[in-house]
Write an enzyme that holds these catalytic residues in place. Structure first.
Site, mmCIF file in Angstrom:
data_model
loop_
_atom_site.group_PDB
_atom_site.id
_atom_site.type_symbol
_atom_site.label_atom_id
_atom_site.label_comp_id
_atom_site.label_asym_id
_atom_site.label_seq_id
_atom_site.Cartn_x
_atom_site.Cartn_y
_atom_site.Cartn_z
ATOM 1 N N THR A 175 -68.061 63.730 -47.221
ATOM 2 C CA THR A 175 -68.223 62.351 -47.673
ATOM 3 C C THR A 175 -69.661 61.923 -47.374
ATOM 4 O OG1 THR A 175 -65.929 61.816 -47.277
ATOM 5 C CG2 THR A 175 -67.462 60.002 -46.997
ATOM 6 N N ARG A 203 -53.790 58.541 -53.617
ATOM 7 C CA ARG A 203 -54.092 58.257 -52.199
ATOM 8 C C ARG A 203 -55.511 57.679 -52.082
ATOM 9 N NH1 ARG A 203 -58.407 60.085 -48.569
ATOM 10 N NH2 ARG A 203 -57.607 60.008 -46.460
ATOM 11 N N VAL A 204 -55.636 56.618 -51.308
ATOM 12 C CA VAL A 204 -56.952 56.031 -51.054
ATOM 13 C C VAL A 204 -57.207 56.102 -49.549
ATOM 14 C CG1 VAL A 204 -58.336 53.928 -51.179
ATOM 15 C CG2 VAL A 204 -56.798 54.514 -53.063
ATOM 16 N N GLY A 205 -58.392 56.557 -49.179
ATOM 17 C CA GLY A 205 -58.730 56.685 -47.756
ATOM 18 C C GLY A 205 -59.465 55.472 -47.238
ATOM 19 N N ASP A 206 -60.203 55.682 -46.170
ATOM 20 C CA ASP A 206 -60.919 54.573 -45.514
ATOM 21 C C ASP A 206 -62.240 54.210 -46.208
ATOM 22 O OD1 ASP A 206 -61.812 57.193 -44.726
ATOM 23 O OD2 ASP A 206 -63.074 56.236 -43.217
ATOM 24 N N THR A 226 -66.939 58.562 -41.501
ATOM 25 C CA THR A 226 -66.410 59.733 -42.199
ATOM 26 C C THR A 226 -65.415 60.423 -41.282
ATOM 27 O OG1 THR A 226 -66.923 61.906 -43.119
ATOM 28 C CG2 THR A 226 -68.445 61.085 -41.451
ATOM 29 N N GLY A 227 -64.292 60.821 -41.855
ATOM 30 C CA GLY A 227 -63.292 61.455 -41.019
ATOM 31 C C GLY A 227 -61.926 61.319 -41.647
ATOM 32 N N GLY A 229 -59.233 59.734 -42.922
ATOM 33 C CA GLY A 229 -59.192 58.344 -43.367
ATOM 34 C C GLY A 229 -58.022 57.514 -42.873
HETATM 35 N N1 ASP Z 1 -62.856 59.563 -44.858
HETATM 36 C C1 ASP Z 1 -62.638 60.296 -46.074
HETATM 37 C C2 ASP Z 1 -61.232 60.041 -46.547
HETATM 38 O O1 ASP Z 1 -60.330 60.020 -45.745
HETATM 39 C C3 ASP Z 1 -62.834 61.754 -45.922
HETATM 40 C C4 ASP Z 1 -64.051 62.202 -45.149
HETATM 41 O O2 ASP Z 1 -64.803 61.385 -44.656
HETATM 42 O O3 ASP Z 1 -64.254 63.401 -45.031
HETATM 43 O O4 ASP Z 1 -61.034 59.901 -47.734
#
Ligand code: ASP
Length: 306
Positions: A175, A203-206, A226-227, A229
């Site tokens: 990301t 699906r929607v992340g953070d 990033t991580g 989500g």
């Molecule tokens: N945070 C992002 C998500 O969960 C993925 C990522 O940062 O690697 O969509």
């Protein structure tokens, strides 16, 4: 909120956190070069008196155009072998924000997020509605095959074979995000992603969620996360870093490191980049690596992965 004029300015970017065990030396060099070039151009915007909003949008759109990152062109695949992108941008002067999610044909989701911020009375547009808005307003749309990537399809099949959606053990590409403060003291933050490999369609992340993936607050700080989500949403990570500074008087370093350490304790992997009102920078992560780089009027350019 009053405008806080500071002498210090700068930008910090990330290209995702994760295991990154399979990155060859050539890939690492290519990533570092792209990050360095992008930082230099974004810094120029700030040095010439440009706005932090322009600097972060520019940086993120550069990464979206590169296949090296999991955003725009390099977006990873859902379990249905489709690509769905999320992005958000925030301006710390008045908290104005724009976000899009589950878009499939937008070349630069961050540019569309900026249009949502500037051209609508809303903050968050998703799916078909976001794409119609893009067409109406003249944001670049592309055919879905623009995003095709054999590498990312292989990555999906590998993850499916492992029968896991565990972020911590996924072989990742990242990301992207950028956070900047300009000469007027305005802080902006932006984040863009293809999400997580093998995510459910829809699906929607953070990353597009204001307060989770992105936060900017003048006089306090700006953050792009990033991580994994789902955890970053539950713990409202980006806003949490700034809240601790605001309410507990913690430094940026202290607050951001503690948040990332606390996440590790509950099994939440990832990292963040952050900048405060004095252009101090912090880039904590609890994974093996996180692509990151920064430059300010006080600190020389630096780019690191591990
Ligand atoms: N945070 C992002 C998500 O969960 C993925 C990522 O940062 O690697 O969509």
């Amino acid at each position: 909120m009053p405008m806080i004029s500071g002498e210090n300015f700068g930008i910090v970017v990330h290209g995702g956190a994760g295991v990154m065990s399979t990155l060859t030396q050539d890939q690492q060099d290519a990533i570092k070069l792209k990050v360095s070039e992008t930082l230099m151009s974004s810094y120029k915007i700030l040095k010439n008196g440009g706005s932090s909003l322009d600097a972060v949008e520019f940086a993120v759109s550069e990464f979206e155009d590169s296949p090296l990152f999991n955003a725009g062109k390099g977006s990873v695949y859902t379990s249905n072998e489709t690509q769905e992108m999320d992005a958000s941008i925030m301006f710390g002067l008045d908290r104005s924000s724009g976000a899009v999610a589950s878009v499939k044909i937008i070349k630069n989701p961050i540019r569309l997020a900026r249009k949502v911020l500037e051209e609508t009375n809303h903050i968050f547009l998703v799916g078909d509605g976001a794409e119609s808005f893009a067409k109406n307003i003249g944001v670049d749309v592309v055919e879905p095959n623009y995003f095709y990537s054999e590498k990312n399809l292989k990555r999906l099949r590998k993850v499916k074979n492992k029968l896991t959606n565990n972020y911590a053990i996924q072989d990742k590409i990242g990301t992207v995000g950028a956070v900047a403060i300009d000469k007027d003291g305005n802080i902006s933050a932006a984040t863009s992603t293809g999400g997580m490999t093998n995510k459910m369609p829809g699906r929607v992340g953070d990353s597009p969620i204001i307060g989770s993936g992105t936060w900017a607050q003048n006089g306090v700080c700006g953050v792009s996360s990033t991580g994994h989500g789902e955890f970053f949403i539950k713990y409202q990570v980006a806003r949490e870093v700034c809240s601790r500074m605001e309410y507990l008087n913690q430094t940026l370093e202290h607050s951001s490191k503690n948040v990332i350490e606390e996440l590790k304790k509950i099994g939440a992997t990832g990292g963040l980049i952050a900048i405060d009102k004095d252009a101090n920078i912090s880039t904590p992560f609890n994974t093996a690596g996180m692509v990151r780089g920064s430059i300010t009027n006080k600190i020389d350019l630096s780019v690191e992965i591990y």
